[in-house]
Design a protein around this motif. Structure first.
Motif, PDB file in Angstrom:
ATOM      1  N   UNK A  97       0.861  -1.182   0.000  1.00  0.00           N
ATOM      2  CA  UNK A  97       0.000   0.000   0.000  1.00  0.00           C
ATOM      3  C   UNK A  97       0.896   1.231   0.000  1.00  0.00           C
ATOM      4  N   UNK A  98       1.147   1.765  -1.167  1.00  0.00           N
ATOM      5  CA  UNK A  98       2.059   2.884  -1.331  1.00  0.00           C
ATOM      6  C   UNK A  98       1.706   4.113  -0.529  1.00  0.00           C
ATOM      7  N   UNK A  99       0.464   4.205  -0.065  1.00  0.00           N
ATOM      8  CA  UNK A  99       0.059   5.362   0.736  1.00  0.00           C
ATOM      9  C   UNK A  99       0.523   5.241   2.179  1.00  0.00           C
ATOM     10  N   UNK A 100       0.732   4.015   2.643  1.00  0.00           N
ATOM     11  CA  UNK A 100       1.151   3.768   4.029  1.00  0.00           C
ATOM     12  C   UNK A 100       2.670   3.925   4.156  1.00  0.00           C
ATOM     13  N   UNK A 101       3.092   4.393   5.320  1.00  0.00           N
ATOM     14  CA  UNK A 101       4.516   4.599   5.593  1.00  0.00           C
ATOM     15  C   UNK A 101       5.031   3.472   6.486  1.00  0.00           C
ATOM     16  N   UNK A 102       6.223   3.004   6.145  1.00  0.00           N
ATOM     17  CA  UNK A 102       6.888   1.977   6.934  1.00  0.00           C
ATOM     18  C   UNK A 102       8.184   2.576   7.466  1.00  0.00           C
ATOM     19  N   UNK A 103       8.466   2.303   8.729  1.00  0.00           N
ATOM     20  CA  UNK A 103       9.712   2.757   9.351  1.00  0.00           C
ATOM     21  C   UNK A 103      10.708   1.611   9.335  1.00  0.00           C
ATOM     22  N   UNK A 104      11.946   1.928   9.007  1.00  0.00           N
ATOM     23  CA  UNK A 104      12.966   0.890   9.067  1.00  0.00           C
ATOM     24  C   UNK A 104      14.297   1.479   9.474  1.00  0.00           C
ATOM     25  N   UNK A 105      15.095   0.652  10.071  1.00  0.00           N
ATOM     26  CA  UNK A 105      16.421   1.050  10.501  1.00  0.00           C
ATOM     27  C   UNK A 105      17.266   1.309   9.257  1.00  0.00           C
ATOM     28  N   UNK A 106      17.921   2.441   9.199  1.00  0.00           N
ATOM     29  CA  UNK A 106      18.805   2.745   8.069  1.00  0.00           C
ATOM     30  C   UNK A 106      20.144   2.060   8.313  1.00  0.00           C
ATOM     31  N   UNK A 107      20.984   1.947   7.286  1.00  0.00           N
ATOM     32  CA  UNK A 107      22.331   1.405   7.522  1.00  0.00           C
ATOM     33  C   UNK A 107      23.075   2.212   8.595  1.00  0.00           C
ATOM     34  N   UNK A 108      22.919   3.529   8.569  1.00  0.00           N
ATOM     35  CA  UNK A 108      23.545   4.379   9.592  1.00  0.00           C
ATOM     36  C   UNK A 108      22.974   4.051  10.967  1.00  0.00           C
ATOM     37  N   UNK A 109      21.661   3.840  11.043  1.00  0.00           N
ATOM     38  CA  UNK A 109      21.024   3.471  12.303  1.00  0.00           C
ATOM     39  C   UNK A 109      21.516   2.129  12.809  1.00  0.00           C
ATOM     40  N   UNK A 110      21.696   1.182  11.907  1.00  0.00           N
ATOM     41  CA  UNK A 110      22.201  -0.144  12.284  1.00  0.00           C
ATOM     42  C   UNK A 110      23.608  -0.042  12.869  1.00  0.00           C
ATOM     43  N   UNK A 111      24.447   0.741  12.202  1.00  0.00           N
ATOM     44  CA  UNK A 111      25.823   0.938  12.675  1.00  0.00           C
ATOM     45  C   UNK A 111      25.831   1.606  14.038  1.00  0.00           C
ATOM     46  N   UNK A 112      25.034   2.650  14.183  1.00  0.00           N
ATOM     47  CA  UNK A 112      24.967   3.407  15.439  1.00  0.00           C
ATOM     48  C   UNK A 112      24.437   2.541  16.575  1.00  0.00           C
ATOM     49  N   UNK A 113      23.398   1.757  16.281  1.00  0.00           N
ATOM     50  CA  UNK A 113      22.825   0.868  17.286  1.00  0.00           C
ATOM     51  C   UNK A 113      23.865  -0.149  17.744  1.00  0.00           C
ATOM     52  N   UNK A 114      24.624  -0.699  16.819  1.00  0.00           N
ATOM     53  CA  UNK A 114      25.641  -1.682  17.206  1.00  0.00           C
ATOM     54  C   UNK A 114      26.752  -1.044  18.027  1.00  0.00           C
ATOM     55  N   UNK A 115      27.111   0.205  17.727  1.00  0.00           N
ATOM     56  CA  UNK A 115      28.108   0.910  18.542  1.00  0.00           C
ATOM     57  C   UNK A 115      27.609   1.059  19.982  1.00  0.00           C
ATOM     58  N   UNK A 116      26.357   1.470  20.111  1.00  0.00           N
ATOM     59  CA  UNK A 116      25.783   1.672  21.444  1.00  0.00           C
ATOM     60  C   UNK A 116      25.641   0.339  22.166  1.00  0.00           C
ATOM     61  N   UNK A 117      25.165  -0.678  21.473  1.00  0.00           N
ATOM     62  CA  UNK A 117      25.045  -2.007  22.096  1.00  0.00           C
ATOM     63  C   UNK A 117      26.400  -2.499  22.589  1.00  0.00           C
ATOM     64  N   UNK A 118      27.414  -2.335  21.775  1.00  0.00           N
ATOM     65  CA  UNK A 118      28.751  -2.788  22.141  1.00  0.00           C
ATOM     66  C   UNK A 118      29.251  -2.051  23.381  1.00  0.00           C
ATOM     67  N   UNK A 119      29.037  -0.745  23.431  1.00  0.00           N
ATOM     68  CA  UNK A 119      29.440   0.051  24.582  1.00  0.00           C
ATOM     69  C   UNK A 119      28.685  -0.379  25.842  1.00  0.00           C
ATOM     70  N   UNK A 120      27.388  -0.603  25.698  1.00  0.00           N
ATOM     71  CA  UNK A 120      26.581  -1.021  26.848  1.00  0.00           C
ATOM     72  C   UNK A 120      26.935  -2.442  27.276  1.00  0.00           C
ATOM     73  N   UNK A 121      27.236  -3.300  26.308  1.00  0.00           N
ATOM     74  CA  UNK A 121      27.665  -4.666  26.618  1.00  0.00           C
ATOM     75  C   UNK A 121      28.954  -4.626  27.428  1.00  0.00           C
ATOM     76  N   UNK A 122      29.881  -3.746  27.041  1.00  0.00           N
ATOM     77  CA  UNK A 122      31.142  -3.604  27.763  1.00  0.00           C
ATOM     78  C   UNK A 122      30.898  -3.127  29.194  1.00  0.00           C
TER      79      UNK A 122
END
Length: 174
Positions: A97-122
């Motif tokens: 449905x082209x009228x509906x909007x879908x949200x998705x993690x961008x490549x930049x968001x994926x990279x940023x999330x992994x940086x934060x996860x790694x820092x929090x994991x540490x």
């Protein structure tokens, strides 16, 4: 269902539990449990939870994201806006449905999330470095169980979960 807390366990133990939960909440906000190094405190709680959800569940609409997090659609819309503005989340058209909007993690968001996860994991590794593996597992199991019980109680009373708090409502990011 009302319970006489003395039948559940020792009131002294329950007093200690409620005190330790309060201390944990205060310390978590003070330190923001954001991780270590340069990534420390670099992503607020709402952003982290939204990005994490999109990563785990994949692209979805605002209503689906709100429902999966147990929060209001308007809250998700408000919290997602800065993530879109900074390029961590992208809005795309729904494939069916082209009228509906879908949200998705961008490549930049994926990279940023992994940086934060790694820092929090540490940080978690540092805080529990002298714990036995079975102690870490038991703590994780009990904390998950506690959070689930708290979430169920809040839902039963019509109270939104902590993810519903917008960055503006929370003066300190976590």
């Amino acid at each position: 269902m009302s319970m006489d807390m003395t039948t559940v366990g020792d009131t002294g133990l329950l007093d200690t539990l409620q005190h330790e939960v309060a201390v944990f909440a205060r310390r978590a906000e003070q330190t923001r449990l954001g991780g270590v190094g340069q990534v420390r405190n670099s992503m607020d709680r709402a952003a982290y939870l939204l990005l994490n959800r999109l990563d785990k569940e994949g692209p979805m609409g605002v209503k689906a994201l709100a429902a999966s997090m147990g929060i209001d659609s308007s809250t998700v819309t408000r919290q997602v806006a800065p993530l879109v503005d900074t390029g961590l989340v992208k809005r795309t058209s729904h494939p069916e449905d082209g009228r509906a909007v879908v949200l998705q993690l961008s490549p930049r968001g994926q990279t940023r999330l992994e940086e934060v996860r790694s820092s929090r994991r540490q940080l978690m590794a540092e805080l529990t470095q002298d714990w036995a593996p079975e102690e870490r597992e038991a703590f994780c199991t009990l904390l998950t169980r506690f959070n689930s019980a708290l979430s169920a109680r809040m839902s039963a009373h019509g109270v939104p979960g902590p993810e519903a708090q917008s960055p503006a409502e929370s003066s300190t990011p976590s």
